[in-house]
Design an enzyme around this catalytic site. Structure first.
Site, PDB file in Angstrom:
ATOM      1  N   PHE A   5       0.668  -1.067  -0.272  1.00  0.00           N
ATOM      2  CA  PHE A   5      -0.147   0.047  -0.321  1.00  0.00           C
ATOM      3  C   PHE A   5       0.598   1.077   0.307  1.00  0.00           C
ATOM      4  O   PHE A   5       2.077   1.011   0.381  1.00  0.00           O
ATOM      5  CB  PHE A   5      -0.905   0.110   1.413  1.00  0.00           C
ATOM      6  N   HIS A  42      -8.845  -1.224 -10.705  1.00  0.00           N
ATOM      7  CA  HIS A  42      -7.800  -0.648 -10.072  1.00  0.00           C
ATOM      8  C   HIS A  42      -7.338  -1.584  -9.031  1.00  0.00           C
ATOM      9  O   HIS A  42      -7.812  -3.062  -9.038  1.00  0.00           O
ATOM     10  CB  HIS A  42      -8.752  -0.453  -8.476  1.00  0.00           C
TER      11      HIS A  42
END
Length: 388
Positions: A212, A302
């Site tokens: 992330f 995504h």
């Protein structure tokens, strides 16, 4: 086929993406150096955890990421690296300020490209899973940009990776039901809420550490673009949301005294693979495409992680370059939650411009914007690229 006929003139009745923008915190982390940086700054020397994170850093395909976390923050808040101490207050002090600043910078970047006065923004849609306060970040963003006091605000919180798609869906509805409106969609995310020292009891946290990233994105949406003033990029035709029953625990996040506790079940890529065809087919059939024509579309997916992209590519039998923009965004920014779809769309525009310059083939006219988040929730928009 009817869907492929005609020129690519703008359909004025449809909401249209008119500009894109992005912003990042100043700290960039090279994936090759992440393990050393992470273990040094969390005062951990466990060789097994170090080896696992090293392996994960390679499998995520991420090369660079931007992060809010710095050594200065850790010096100011040393308790962030201590297991078991309550520190939600400290995290929110950092997060609330950081997401607002990044959202302002991304919006300014987007508004500059749009070229019209800030006062022409009539609505603001704000998306974040990285703050908790009221008034929320939507008001602080509007204030920071100097938007009109009567700008109409909508906030979407804690939608995770599907938040960018949800924001587009909401902005689309606003644009098509409010003639003359111009909507600023802003997303802003940081991993600070979930930053923790590595632990053998939470080995899964290392996946987040390897995958992330932080940043912000912004999009201007409106219908009936003004010729010679606005540049239409993508028309948004059909938007859908679908939640899969019984999957509430597959993507799970809880706020605790220590921050956010977040888990992704290993079943997630398989669940997406098992359900992606039916979802895409519902979107595609609106303009006459069938499941044999996946490769006639462009794909703005995504990039939740390489496993999701690989499984989607295999299930739909996509050609090798169809997910290029998603893979580039993952490599350059990591999974930046709701923001990442903005980065994918920007890379799609770059690829379209390259195709036109090189004259190899015309860019695909129709495409799908897809994102997946907690629920498990699918967000999808049938989209048409407007080539000027």
């Amino acid at each position: 086929m009817e869907a492929m006929k005609g020129s690519r003139k703008t359909n004025t009745a449809k909401s249209t993406i008119l500009a894109l923008g992005k912003a990042f915190p100043p700290q960039i982390v090279m994936q090759d150096l992440l393990v050393q940086w992470f273990f040094k700054n969390t005062n951990c020397d466990d060789p097994q955890l170090r080896e696992k994170l090293t392996r994960l850093c390679k499998t995520t395909t991420v090369k660079t990421r931007y992060v809010v976390m710095t050594e200065e923050i850790l010096n100011k808040y040393p308790e962030l690296t201590v297991e078991g101490l309550p520190k939600l207050k400290q995290r929110l002090e950092i997060c609330n300020s950081a997401v607002t600043q990044m959202a302002i910078e991304a919006s300014q970047n987007c508004l500059q490209k749009w070229g019209r006065p800030y006062s022409d923004i009539t609505h603001l849609v704000y998306v974040s899973s990285s703050e908790a306060r009221f008034p929320g970040g939507d008001l602080y963003l509007a204030k920071g940009l100097g938007l009109r006091p009567d700008v109409r605000r909508v906030s979407i919180f804690f939608s995770g990776c599907s938040g960018g798609g949800a924001g587009l869906r909401v902005a689309k509805d606003i644009a098509e039901n409010n003639p003359g409106s111009r909507i600023l969609l802003a997303t802003s995310e940081t991993t600070m809420l979930g930053f923790r020292p590595p632990s053998v009891d939470r080995a899964y946290d290392l996946v987040g550490a390897a995958l992330f990233g932080d940043g912000a994105g912004a999009i201007i949406i409106g219908s009936n673009p003004i010729q010679e003033v606005e540049k239409p990029l993508f028309e948004l035709h059909i938007a859908m949301q679908h939640s899969l029953p019984g999957t509430e625990k597959i993507v799970d996040g809880r706020l605790t005294e220590e921050g956010i506790s977040f888990t992704l079940d290993r079943q997630l890529p398989q669940i997406i693979e098992d359900n992606i065809e039916e979802f895409c087919n519902k979107l595609m059939q609106e303009v006459g495409f069938n499941q044999e024509e996946y490769n006639k579309l462009f794909w703005a997916v995504h990039p939740g992680g390489p496993a999701i992209l690989n499984r989607l590519e295999k299930r739909l039998n996509l050609e090798g370059d169809k997910l290029c923009a998603s893979r580039r965004a993952l490599a350059d920014f990591g999974n930046a939650s709701s923001n990442t779809i903005v980065y994918v769309l920007e890379y799609l525009l770059e690829e379209n411009e390259k195709m036109k310059r090189e004259g190899k083939r015309n860019p695909d006219e129709w495409g799908l914007i897809l994102a997946f988040g907690p629920g498990v929730t699918f967000e999808g928009i049938l989209t048409r690229a407007v080539i000027s």
